[in-house]
Design a protein around this motif. Structure first.
Motif, PDB file in Angstrom:
ATOM      1  N   MET A   1     -21.092  30.737  38.660  1.00 50.09           N
ATOM      2  CA  MET A   1     -20.602  31.857  39.460  1.00 50.09           C
ATOM      3  C   MET A   1     -20.838  31.634  40.952  1.00 50.09           C
ATOM      4  SD  MET A   1     -19.095  34.083  37.487  1.00 50.09           S
ATOM      5  CE  MET A   1     -19.127  35.676  38.326  1.00 50.09           C
TER       6      MET A   1
ATOM      7  N   GLU B   1     -16.668  42.594  37.703  1.00 48.26           N
ATOM      8  CA  GLU B   1     -15.332  42.410  37.136  1.00 48.26           C
ATOM      9  C   GLU B   1     -15.389  41.821  35.726  1.00 48.26           C
ATOM     10  OE1 GLU B   1     -12.058  41.061  39.869  1.00 48.26           O
ATOM     11  OE2 GLU B   1     -13.771  40.556  41.150  1.00 48.26           O
TER      12      GLU B   1
ATOM     13  N   LYS C   1     -20.315  38.994  46.947  1.00 48.22           N
ATOM     14  CA  LYS C   1     -19.055  38.670  46.267  1.00 48.22           C
ATOM     15  C   LYS C   1     -19.330  38.234  44.829  1.00 48.22           C
ATOM     16  CE  LYS C   1     -15.292  35.280  46.168  1.00 48.22           C
ATOM     17  NZ  LYS C   1     -14.713  34.059  46.793  1.00 48.22           N
ATOM     18  N   THR C   2     -20.361  37.407  44.647  1.00 47.35           N
ATOM     19  CA  THR C   2     -20.718  36.956  43.309  1.00 47.35           C
ATOM     20  C   THR C   2     -21.075  38.134  42.415  1.00 47.35           C
ATOM     21  OG1 THR C   2     -21.517  34.840  44.196  1.00 47.35           O
ATOM     22  CG2 THR C   2     -22.275  35.469  41.993  1.00 47.35           C
TER      23      THR C   2
ATOM     24  N   TRP D   1      -9.921  32.322  40.370  1.00 43.95           N
ATOM     25  CA  TRP D   1     -10.512  33.521  39.789  1.00 43.95           C
ATOM     26  C   TRP D   1      -9.472  34.371  39.055  1.00 43.95           C
ATOM     27  CZ3 TRP D   1     -14.800  34.993  37.949  1.00 43.95           C
ATOM     28  CH2 TRP D   1     -15.135  36.343  37.792  1.00 43.95           C
TER      29      TRP D   1
ATOM     30  N   GLU E   1     -20.134  41.242  42.796  1.00 42.28           N
ATOM     31  CA  GLU E   1     -18.910  42.014  42.544  1.00 42.28           C
ATOM     32  C   GLU E   1     -18.084  41.371  41.435  1.00 42.28           C
ATOM     33  OE1 GLU E   1     -17.267  41.998  46.431  1.00 42.28           O
ATOM     34  OE2 GLU E   1     -18.630  43.563  47.193  1.00 42.28           O
ATOM     35  N   GLN E   2     -18.085  40.037  41.389  1.00 36.42           N
ATOM     36  CA  GLN E   2     -17.342  39.357  40.330  1.00 36.42           C
ATOM     37  C   GLN E   2     -18.021  39.532  38.974  1.00 36.42           C
ATOM     38  OE1 GLN E   2     -17.099  35.575  42.488  1.00 36.42           O
ATOM     39  NE2 GLN E   2     -14.876  35.782  42.599  1.00 36.42           N
TER      40      GLN E   2
ATOM     41  N   THR F   1     -14.509  30.821  40.783  1.00 34.98           N
ATOM     42  CA  THR F   1     -14.572  32.118  41.469  1.00 34.98           C
ATOM     43  C   THR F   1     -13.768  32.155  42.758  1.00 34.98           C
ATOM     44  OG1 THR F   1     -16.604  31.400  42.561  1.00 34.98           O
ATOM     45  CG2 THR F   1     -16.840  32.649  40.509  1.00 34.98           C
TER      46      THR F   1
ATOM     47  N   ASN G   1     -18.881  29.834  45.576  1.00 33.23           N
ATOM     48  CA  ASN G   1     -19.028  30.962  46.503  1.00 33.23           C
ATOM     49  C   ASN G   1     -20.015  30.670  47.625  1.00 33.23           C
ATOM     50  OD1 ASN G   1     -17.230  32.606  45.161  1.00 33.23           O
ATOM     51  ND2 ASN G   1     -18.779  33.802  44.076  1.00 33.23           N
TER      52      ASN G   1
END
Length: 433
Positions: free
Chosen positions: A220, A255, A248-249, A185, A251-252, A310, A224
């Protein structure tokens, strides 16, 4: 047109050799062990007799029209008493309305279906004439046609083999100083930073197009999720989108927001494809199925595929995703079944499948096909990478799929990941109630 075959060997050949598409197809979710109940028993397929009459071929790929028309001309030379007319709908319309249109053979003596929800819906309606006992199955790679079968019956034949992962402008990556694809990532974010620093839009993403916004989600989640059937489990209630792995996905996705084009959540596929074709974006977050469309817009730069990894370094299970779709089937109510089956056989001949593949920029599942298309050759190394069968098509309830995919769009639009997940889970719970 510049060739990427020599210049981009490092990008295409990074990492250890994968397990290959065949292994992924066998192990991946959605590989043909569907749980649909074919409530209406279709009649046996009529394959004998001289092919006569005009076959209505229903599909959604307008960009394939000219290539298929040339194949039809060759088919008619072989079977002068038969003909084929294409009945083409936009993909979104085909997704929502194809069953209503082909049921009763108003159109679609030969027709296509999307893998997953639409295929299962058409099976349940009894529209498919089973192909299990026909000779055409032997022309296909057995490991890739599972999405056209359910409960041991082969109803359709997935014709296209595509990679649902970002298409890369490798000239742009060269300028950004990247000759190998990121393997974690942090490396992926660094690639995006470097593309941005060179004046490129790092990722062109069609966030306003429901049919394609979710393509990015395939990659994505691939590293994960705690299991390969993650979306089947979300739909069944065993997993929730409020679970840590999906948060988490999301949140990415947050980003990634600075790296998308302006107003990304309202962008259409046509708009971002144009942006990419003009050489202004490093990645196009749709898939290999866009290669021909990008070329049609005048792009001359070489292609490859680059998936967001990721996970941390050394922890990735998969390098990318693939899908087998454009599932060809014969209508059980067709009055010209011998002709429809004959055209299916014709398309399944390796020489004709090669003409289709090279002309449309689509890999196919037919055995023995040799590709001459430069772009197909450029991404051919992915045929032996460790890839996962595209998970977004595990959903059989399209409302649940939309809720999950819309959560990612909402985060890019500024919503907090936890809030987007909670709202999506409420929709899922209501659908399951």
């Amino acid at each position: 047109m510049p060739s990427s075959l020599d210049r981009r060997a490092a990008l295409r050949l990074f990492g250890a050799a994968g397990l290959g598409l065949a292994a992924a197809a066998c192990a991946g979710p959605g590989g043909g062990s569907g749980a649909a109940d074919a409530g209406t028993s279709p009649s046996a397929l009529a394959t004998s007799g001289t092919p006569t009459g005009t076959v209505s071929f229903a599909h959604w790929r307008a960009e394939d029209k000219a290539v298929i028309a040339d194949l039809v001309k060759a088919f008619v030379k072989k079977h002068p008493d038969a003909g084929v007319e294409q009945d083409i709908s936009p993909s979104a319309d085909y997704q929502s309305a194809a069953l209503r249109r082909i049921q009763g053979s108003k159109t679609g003596d030969l027709f296509t279906a999307f893998r997953g929800a639409q295929f299962e819906q058409i099976v349940k309606a009894g529209v498919y004439a089973p192909l299990t006992t026909t000779g055409v199955l032997a022309r296909y790679q057995a490991s890739l046609i599972g999405p056209g079968a359910t409960q041991g019956v082969q109803y359709g034949l997935p014709y296209q083999l595509v990679f649902n992962m970002p298409l890369a402008n490798t000239d742009a990556l060269d300028k950004a100083g990247h000759t190998s694809a990121p393997t974690d990532w942090d490396g992926f974010l660094q690639l995006l930073d470097d593309l941005k620093a060179k004046g490129f839009t790092p990722i062109a993403w069609p966030g306003g197009d429901a049919a394609n916004a979710g393509q990015l989600l395939n990659t994505m989640v691939m590293n994960n999720a705690p299991s390969d059937d993650m979306f089947t489990r979300i739909e069944s209630g065993r997993y929730k989108v409020t679970d840590d792995w999906f948060l988490k996905t999301l949140e990415q996705y947050g980003e990634l927001k600075p790296y998308f084009q302006a107003r990304a959540t309202g962008s259409t596929t046509d708009a971002v494809t144009q942006l990419f074709a003009e050489g202004k974006a490093g990645l196009l977050a749709t898939g290999s199925f866009q290669m021909a469309g990008v070329r049609a817009l005048g792009a001359e730069f070489p292609f490859d595929l680059v998936a967001p990894i990721t996970s941390p370094a050394g922890k990735a299970k998969y390098e990318g995703v693939f899908n087998t779709t454009f599932i060809l089937g014969v209508n059980s109510a067709s009055t010209v079944q011998p002709a429809a089956y004959a055209f299916l056989e014709f398309l399944s001949d390796p020489a004709n499948a090669a003409l289709y593949a090279d002309g449309t920029g689509q890999h196919v599942t037919v055995q023995g096909v040799e590709y001459t298309n430069t772009d197909l050759k450029a991404v051919a190394p992915w045929l032996t990478r460790k890839t996962l069968l595209a998970p977004r098509f595990q959903f059989l309830d399209l409302d649940i799929r939309s809720a999950v995919e819309n959560a990612a769009v909402a985060v890019v639009g500024g919503k907090k990941p936890a809030q987007a997940a909670e709202e999506a889970q409420r929709v899922i719970d209501q659908k399951r109630a």
